[in-house]
Design a protein around this motif. Structure first.
Motif, short mmCIF file in Angstrom:
data_model
loop_
_atom_site.label_atom_id
_atom_site.label_comp_id
_atom_site.label_asym_id
_atom_site.label_seq_id
_atom_site.Cartn_x
_atom_site.Cartn_y
_atom_site.Cartn_z
N TYR A 42 -1.79 0.23 -12.09
CA TYR A 42 -2.83 0.65 -11.14
C TYR A 42 -2.73 2.16 -10.94
CZ TYR A 42 -5.29 1.28 -6.71
OH TYR A 42 -6.14 1.72 -5.73
N VAL A 43 -3.85 2.86 -11.03
CA VAL A 43 -3.88 4.32 -10.88
C VAL A 43 -4.08 4.67 -9.41
CG1 VAL A 43 -4.95 6.48 -11.58
CG2 VAL A 43 -4.82 4.58 -13.20
N ILE A 44 -3.09 5.32 -8.83
CA ILE A 44 -3.15 5.72 -7.43
C ILE A 44 -3.94 7.01 -7.27
CG2 ILE A 44 -1.75 6.43 -5.44
CD1 ILE A 44 0.47 4.59 -6.63
N GLU A 83 -0.74 9.69 -10.60
CA GLU A 83 0.25 8.78 -10.03
C GLU A 83 -0.19 7.36 -10.32
OE1 GLU A 83 1.38 9.71 -5.91
OE2 GLU A 83 0.19 11.54 -6.11
N TRP A 84 0.76 6.50 -10.64
CA TRP A 84 0.41 5.11 -10.91
C TRP A 84 1.51 4.16 -10.48
CZ3 TRP A 84 0.95 8.91 -14.61
CH2 TRP A 84 2.04 8.81 -15.48
N LYS A 112 -15.61 -2.65 -9.03
CA LYS A 112 -15.86 -4.04 -9.42
C LYS A 112 -15.13 -5.02 -8.52
CE LYS A 112 -18.52 -4.02 -13.16
NZ LYS A 112 -19.76 -4.82 -13.26
N GLU A 113 -13.94 -4.66 -8.07
CA GLU A 113 -13.12 -5.57 -7.27
C GLU A 113 -12.33 -4.76 -6.25
OE1 GLU A 113 -12.26 -8.71 -5.60
OE2 GLU A 113 -13.32 -9.04 -7.49
N LYS A 114 -12.95 -4.44 -5.15
CA LYS A 114 -12.32 -3.57 -4.15
C LYS A 114 -11.14 -4.25 -3.45
CE LYS A 114 -16.24 -0.54 -3.24
NZ LYS A 114 -17.17 0.04 -2.24
N SER A 115 -11.10 -5.60 -3.48
CA SER A 115 -10.00 -6.30 -2.81
C SER A 115 -8.67 -5.95 -3.45
CB SER A 115 -10.23 -7.81 -2.85
OG SER A 115 -10.23 -8.29 -4.18
N ILE A 116 -8.64 -5.79 -4.78
CA ILE A 116 -7.41 -5.43 -5.47
C ILE A 116 -7.03 -3.99 -5.14
CG2 ILE A 116 -6.37 -5.07 -7.75
CD1 ILE A 116 -8.05 -7.44 -8.74
N HIS A 117 -8.01 -3.09 -5.14
CA HIS A 117 -7.77 -1.69 -4.78
C HIS A 117 -7.19 -1.60 -3.37
CE1 HIS A 117 -8.60 2.51 -3.82
NE2 HIS A 117 -9.34 2.10 -2.82
N PHE A 119 -5.71 -3.97 -1.64
CA PHE A 119 -4.42 -4.66 -1.55
C PHE A 119 -3.28 -3.75 -2.01
CE2 PHE A 119 -0.98 -7.44 -2.51
CZ PHE A 119 -1.11 -8.53 -1.66
N VAL A 120 -3.47 -3.09 -3.16
CA VAL A 120 -2.41 -2.24 -3.70
C VAL A 120 -2.11 -1.08 -2.76
CG1 VAL A 120 -1.72 -0.72 -5.60
CG2 VAL A 120 -2.88 -2.87 -6.10
N ASN A 121 -3.14 -0.45 -2.22
CA ASN A 121 -2.92 0.68 -1.33
C ASN A 121 -2.23 0.25 -0.03
OD1 ASN A 121 -4.21 3.44 -2.25
ND2 ASN A 121 -5.52 1.82 -3.05
N THR A 122 -2.58 -0.93 0.47
CA THR A 122 -1.90 -1.45 1.65
C THR A 122 -0.44 -1.74 1.34
OG1 THR A 122 -3.95 -2.44 2.48
CG2 THR A 122 -1.89 -3.32 3.35
#
Length: 295
Positions: A42-44, A83-84, A112-117, A119-122
Motif C-alpha cells: 500500500y502506497v502511503i 512511503e509504503w 475504487k475502494e476507499k474502505s481499504i484506504h 482502514f490502512v491509514n487508521t
C-alpha cells in the motif's frame, strides 16, 4: 433449551509473516525476486512502479497491490521520495486462497475502494508508533511484556480484518469477470521466461537458448509467450530495454551511443528507431522533455 448457533474448531487461517513500513528516497530500487506467500503493498505517499511478471503497475498515494505467490517482481528506481506499507502472509483456508489466486487485476485504486484506504491509514495511525518502538533494539524487554502481547494481538486482528476486506473485494471482482482462458502451466512458463528476460536484459540473449534453459521448444515458448503477453519474447525484451533506456535518459548524462551499447542494441540508429516507435519521441526529445518537466 434454545441455541442460536454453535460453531466448533475456529482456527486461525492466516499466518502473518511480517509487517514493514518503508521510506524510499529518490533512486531507491529493489531487484527481482519472488515468494511462496502473498504480498500486500500500500502506497502511503508518493508514487512508484512495480513490475510483476513483466507487467508494470504504477501506484500512487492510496493505491494498493496484491502480489501472488511465485510471481517475480521488482521495483525500478523511483523518481521521487515515497512511503509504503507492506506485509506478507499465508492463507490456509483453500477457499480464500483460491479467491486471491484468481485475481486478474491486482491493483486497487484509492477511488475504487476507499474502505481499504481508510482502514490502512487508521491502522498506521493507531499502531505505527507502537510497531516502530517495538522494532527498536533497546525495546527487547518491552516486546516480551504482557501488554505488548495484547497490542500485537490487536495488530494481528486488524490485519486479519484487512485481508477479509481484500478477499471480499476480489471475490466480487472475480464473480463479474470472465474466467481465465490460459492454462496455469502456460502462464507459469511465460512468467518464468519473462523473469529471465528481465534479469538478463543487458546481456546478449538468444530466445533459442532461453527455451533450452526452460526445457521447451522455441516455437512453443514463443506461442505461449504471445498468448500471455500479446507479444513475442524478442518484442518483450525490446520493451524491457526501452524501459531501462528511459531511466538512463532521465537519471544519467550518458550519450545515446553509450546507452545503445549498454542495452545491446545493434547500433544507435537501431536504438532510436525502436525508442521512437515505443515512446513516440526520439531519445533526445524524451530526455529534454523529462528535464524540462522536472525543473
Amino acid at each position: 433449551m434454545e441455541q442460536l448457533f454453535m460453531i466448533s474448531n475456529l482456527i486461525g487461517s492466516i499466518r502473518l509473516v511480517d509487517l514493514q513500513y518503508t521510506i524510499g528516497h529518490k533512486g531507491y530500487a529493489y531487484g527481482s525476486h519472488r515468494h511462496t506467500i502473498f504480498e500486500f503493498m500500500y502506497v502511503i505517499s508518493g508514487q512508484f512502479e512495480q513490475i510483476v511478471n513483466g507487467q508494470p503497475y504504477v501506484l500512487g498515494t492510496g493505491d494498493c497491490l496484491i502480489i501472488k505467490p511465485g510471481m517475480f517482481h521488482h521495483t525500478p528506481p523511483i523518481h521521487e521520495d515515497a512511503e509504503w506499507f507492506v506485509f506478507h502472509f499465508e492463507v490456509e483456508d483453500k477457499r480464500i486462497h483460491e479467491i486471491l489466486q484468481l485475481i486478474q487485476h491486482p491493483v486497487i485504486k484509492k477511488d475504487k475502494e476507499k474502505s481499504i484506504h481508510n482502514f490502512v491509514n487508521t491502522f498506521i495511525d493507531e499502531y505505527g508508533y507502537f510497531l516502530h518502538n517495538l522494532s527498536a533494539p533497546e525495546t527487547e524487554k518491552t516486546s516480551e511484556s504482557k501488554y505488548a502481547a495484547v497490542i500485537m494481538l490487536k495488530v494481528q486482528s486488524s490485519i486479519l480484518n484487512l485481508i477479509s476486506l481484500l478477499s471480499d473485494y476480489f471475490y466480487h471482482q472475480s464473480e463479474s469477470a470472465a474466467p481465465p482462458s490460459i492454462q496455469p502451466s502456460l502462464l507459469n512458463l511465460a512468467h518464468e521466461a519473462a523473469y529471465w528476460i528481465e534479469k538478463r536484459a543487458i546481456d546478449p540473449i538468444r530466445i533459442g537458448e532461453l527455451a533450452s534453459q526452460l526445457n521447451v521448444d522455441r516455437s512453443h515458448l514463443t506461442n505461449c509467450f504471445k498468448k500471455v503477453y500479446g507479444i513475442s519474447p524478442r518484442g518483450y525484451l525490446t520493451k524491457v530495454r526501452i524501459r531501462m533506456a528511459k531511466g538512463l535518459l532521465t537519471d544519467t548524462d550518458w550519450s545515446i551511443e553509450k546507452i545503445s551499447q549498454e542495452l545491446q542494441f545493434s547500433s544507435p540508429a537501431h536504438f532510436i528507431k525502436f525508442f521512437l516507435k515505443d515512446v513516440g519521441l526520439t531519445p533526445l526529445k524524451f530526455r529534454n522533455h523529462t528535464k524540462t518537466r522536472t525543473v
